[in-house]
Design an enzyme around this catalytic site. Structure first.
Site, PDB file in Angstrom:
ATOM      1  N   ARG A 206       0.807  -1.228   0.000  1.00 24.17           N
ATOM      2  CA  ARG A 206       0.000   0.000   0.000  1.00 24.17           C
ATOM      3  C   ARG A 206       0.839   1.277   0.000  1.00 24.17           C
ATOM      4  NH1 ARG A 206      -2.740  -3.854  -1.462  1.00 24.17           N
ATOM      5  NH2 ARG A 206      -4.962  -4.042  -0.938  1.00 24.17           N
ATOM      6  N   ILE A 207       2.137   1.158  -0.200  1.00 22.97           N
ATOM      7  CA  ILE A 207       2.962   2.346  -0.406  1.00 22.97           C
ATOM      8  C   ILE A 207       2.995   2.582  -1.918  1.00 22.97           C
ATOM      9  CG2 ILE A 207       5.185   3.449   0.069  1.00 22.97           C
ATOM     10  CD1 ILE A 207       5.611   1.478   2.334  1.00 22.97           C
TER      11      ILE A 207
END
Length: 240
Positions: A206-207
């Site tokens: 999720r980065i």
């Protein structure tokens, strides 16, 4: 005495997860095909168009709003793009057509799930010329041209039979292709002139990667947070 009890419940889908890209598949500034967004969009669009699992790479969510700021969104099919902007065609009397008439701004979102890539576009909207709308209208299949005449888009109707009857009448009149179907005055094109285009690539952790292009105004690129692009654009990386 009867007590009416209403059970309220919610469905928890917080655990739904799909694997995106891993740490070896990041999208960095050095991966940009172009230092302006239209060239970059073209590269991603061509990649999406050649992917066997993406059936309509030109499907785009188009968001509009009333003059009071009440938003609405729907999917459409992009019909062209270039340095001037993104071209869409619709019924001017539809909800989106009326909203664009009173508030000529729009946001577009493309999402190509197999690639884990998305593009967001924001900008102002202009009507295409009648000749441009005529050219595209008459390039469509006859069934699609008839469909534009059949539907008073977004208006309430009694039943589907209304559409079926009107279609049958128009097929009888124009179905053999011997007569040109007139483009309705209320049907035509819009050009979304971009002021911002963002490229997003998903990461499993999720980065996510986000690179945003903006029209250069008074800002001076410092080469650290804000970078100089080409053709009047600047770009920057955004936190996910």
């Amino acid at each position: 005495i009867y007590t009416l009890r209403i059970r309220l419940f919610s469905i928890d889908i917080g655990g739904m997860r799909r694997k995106y890209n891993d740490k070896s598949e990041v999208f960095t500034e050095k991966d940009l095909i172009a230092k302006e967004p239209i060239g970059q969009f073209k590269a991603w669009f061509e990649e999406a168009s050649s992917h066997p699992l993406i059936l309509e790479p030109n499907a785009v969510c188009v968001a509009t709003a009333t003059k009071d700021g009440i938003p609405s969104a729907r999917f459409m099919l992009l019909k062209g793009f270039g340095t001037e902007g993104f071209r869409l065609f619709t019924n001017y009397n539809s909800r989106k057509g009326k909203e664009l008439a009173e508030n000529p701004r729009a946001a577009l979102t493309f999402y190509w799930e197999p690639l884990k890539k998305a593009v967001r576009v924001e900008g102002h909207v202009e009507k295409l010329s009648p000749s441009e709308s005529d050219t595209y209208f008459h390039s469509r299949p006859i069934q699609s041209q008839i469909g534009a005449l059949v539907s008073d888009q977004s208006a309430p109707i009694m039943s589907r039979d209304v559409l079926t009857q009107r279609e049958a009448e128009l097929v009888e009149q124009y179905g053999d292709g011997s007569k040109e179907i007139p483009r309705p005055d209320h049907w035509g094109g819009f050009l979304v002139v971009p002021e911002m285009i963002e490229f997003w690539q998903g990461q499993t952790n999720r980065i996510h990667d986000r690179i945003r292009f903006r029209r250069q105004k008074d800002e001076v690129p410092d080469g650290v947070l804000l970078h100089e692009g080409e053709n009047g654009w600047i770009f920057e990386r955004l936190a996910p």
